[in-house]
Design a protein around this motif. Structure first.
Motif, mmCIF file in Angstrom:
data_model
loop_
_atom_site.group_PDB
_atom_site.id
_atom_site.type_symbol
_atom_site.label_atom_id
_atom_site.label_comp_id
_atom_site.label_asym_id
_atom_site.label_seq_id
_atom_site.Cartn_x
_atom_site.Cartn_y
_atom_site.Cartn_z
ATOM 1 N N VAL A 190 -2.922 0.408 -4.131
ATOM 2 C CA VAL A 190 -2.292 -0.896 -3.917
ATOM 3 C C VAL A 190 -1.365 -1.143 -5.101
ATOM 4 O O VAL A 190 -1.756 -0.916 -6.257
ATOM 5 C CB VAL A 190 -3.349 -2.010 -3.812
ATOM 6 C CG1 VAL A 190 -2.698 -3.393 -3.850
ATOM 7 C CG2 VAL A 190 -4.173 -1.847 -2.541
ATOM 8 N N VAL A 199 -8.015 -3.949 2.379
ATOM 9 C CA VAL A 199 -7.146 -2.791 2.584
ATOM 10 C C VAL A 199 -7.895 -1.729 3.377
ATOM 11 O O VAL A 199 -9.039 -1.387 3.036
ATOM 12 C CB VAL A 199 -6.684 -2.203 1.226
ATOM 13 C CG1 VAL A 199 -5.891 -0.908 1.436
ATOM 14 C CG2 VAL A 199 -5.850 -3.223 0.464
ATOM 15 N N THR A 236 0.833 -1.199 0.000
ATOM 16 C CA THR A 236 0.000 0.000 0.000
ATOM 17 C C THR A 236 0.867 1.248 0.000
ATOM 18 O O THR A 236 1.973 1.258 0.545
ATOM 19 C CB THR A 236 -0.901 0.052 1.259
ATOM 20 O OG1 THR A 236 -0.071 0.093 2.438
ATOM 21 C CG2 THR A 236 -1.821 -1.154 1.325
ATOM 22 N N ASN A 284 -8.465 2.125 4.470
ATOM 23 C CA ASN A 284 -8.267 3.482 3.965
ATOM 24 C C ASN A 284 -8.499 4.437 5.135
ATOM 25 O O ASN A 284 -9.626 4.796 5.454
ATOM 26 C CB ASN A 284 -9.256 3.773 2.836
ATOM 27 C CG ASN A 284 -9.210 2.724 1.737
ATOM 28 O OD1 ASN A 284 -8.246 2.625 0.994
ATOM 29 N ND2 ASN A 284 -10.268 1.924 1.644
ATOM 30 N N ALA A 295 -4.435 4.712 2.050
ATOM 31 C CA ALA A 295 -4.409 3.250 2.177
ATOM 32 C C ALA A 295 -3.205 2.852 3.031
ATOM 33 O O ALA A 295 -2.078 3.246 2.729
ATOM 34 C CB ALA A 295 -4.324 2.606 0.802
#
Length: 402
Positions: free
Chosen positions: A243, A282, A211, A284, A268
């Motif tokens: 990503v 992921v 990230t 954020n 991220a």
């Protein structure tokens, strides 16, 4: 400026700490209760459990002038981890990764990459710790900001995220051991964007995913993200995070030509693979959300790799998927909100439907999940100076239904 402790003093403290009666650990450490919490002497970041399943190592940084940065050692007693002693380090240990045999702990340590040989620590050896400077130049001017580290499944390479430098540094661990852990073991320094954080490997070890909080300017992403904690009237805007995927073979040769990026939401920061290795979750942080990415799409039109976004609450950072895929766990807090930080929560998503099914209480600023052996799952509560240890098999008993 961060204070750099003398290496001699650190090594003396290591020897004294290890030899001054570190008690024998039990044979295994699987909790019989759903969770418990261990206090550590400072703010914890990352946790790694040694292969013997009786020792866990926690990177810790000072909260008060009486504390020192270093590695807190937890040992198992009566099926529970307890704090045993500190291994002082400097200047700011954060991300941790173990080699597959558990003999070397690689530490992302701000301007440095540190190597702790765990097989020598138990004998109090004076050469247990070695530091390699992550960037050339004076420490005041070249603060690489080493934050996170992953070791390749074959144990050959370490990939270190340099948050301030915006690079992934590749270290040949075989070469490092052969040369006394010198800078000559650094074989690559790959530009990936602003503030790279988490990295992890595909199941086959051939691809590295990671990230970045703010994507490369050259990619032309629109500036839609507000600074975290800024006043509503602040006009500043940044591009979103992303990503990335990187061919490990090329990276080991120092090349970043295979880099591809998939847009994330704002800032991220952490990621966790779902069982099977095709999907990754992921967090954020600035968007208050968690996103699901299809990694198969990273090799084609990567702009389509993000397949779902779920709002979870303020400033999500850590994320984990239980081994059986039943739950996705996301730690939230108000790190950038009014008052700084209040007690956090773990938001629990159903691993199949992706719907929020409940919450679990957490400490101040839940920061990092890591899997131990068996059903053990660690969570560092950074501003509570504690680590919570979960038994994944008993998580259902903790979930407060919505």
């Amino acid at each position: 400026m961060k204070r750099l402790f003398g290496l001699v003093a650190i090594l003396v403290a290591v020897v004294m700490g290890v030899c001054a009666g570190t008690s024998r650990a039990d044979a295994e450490c699987v909790a019989k209760e759903p969770s418990y919490t261990v206090t550590v002497p400072g703010r914890p970041f990352s946790v790694r459990e040694l292969p013997d399943s009786t020792t866990a190592l926690v990177s810790v940084n000072p909260e008060t002038p009486l504390q020192v940065p270093g590695i807190a050692v937890l040992v198992c007693k009566a099926d529970r981890f307890v704090y045993d002693h500190m291994i002082p380090m400097s200047p700011q240990p954060t991300g941790l990764a173990l080699t597959p045999d558990g003999k070397v702990l690689v530490v992302a340590d701000d301007s440095y990459i540190a190597f702790l040989r765990t097989d020598r620590l138990s004998r109090g050896s004076p050469d247990a710790i070695t530091y390699v400077k992550a960037e050339t130049g004076d420490i005041e001017d070249d603060d690489a900001g080493a934050t996170y580290v992953s070791v390749s499944p074959d144990g050959r390479y370490a990939f270190v995220s340099e948050e301030q430098a915006g690079t992934i540094t590749v270290v040949d661990l075989v070469k490092a051991a052969a040369t006394g852990y010198s800078r000559g073991a650094i074989v690559g320094d790959i530009d990936v964007g602003n503030a790279p954080i988490t990295t992890l490997f595909a199941s086959d070890g051939k691809t590295l995913y990671g990230t970045v909080e703010i994507v490369h300017r050259k990619l032309g992403y629109p500036k839609v993200c507000r600074p975290e904690g800024a006043a509503v009237s602040d006009p500043t805007r940044f591009a979103s995070g992303a990503v990335f995927s990187l061919d490990v073979g090329e990276a080991e040769r120092g090349s970043g030509s295979s880099l591809t990026f998939a847009p994330a939401q704002c800032s991220a920061v952490r990621m966790a693979l779902a069982p099977g290795g095709r999907f990754v979750w992921v967090t954020n942080r600035a968007s208050g959300s968690v996103s699901l990415f299809d990694l198969l799409k990273m090799t084609g039109d990567a702009s389509t790799a993000r397949v779902n976004d779920i709002s979870v609450g303020s400033n999500p950072v850590p994320v984990a998927v239980t081994r059986d895929g039943s739950y996705v766990l996301v730690g939230i807090t108000n790190r950038f909100g009014p008052g700084g930080t209040t007690s956090g929560r773990v938001i629990v998503l159903d691993g199949g439907t992706h719907r929020i099914v409940g919450t679990i209480p957490a400490g101040l600023f839940p920061r990092e999940f890591s899997h131990g052996s068996g059903p053990t799952l660690f969570l560092s509560n950074n501003r509570s100076d504690s680590v919570t240890i979960f038994n994944e098999n008993l998580l259902g008993q903790l979930i407060m239904k919505r």
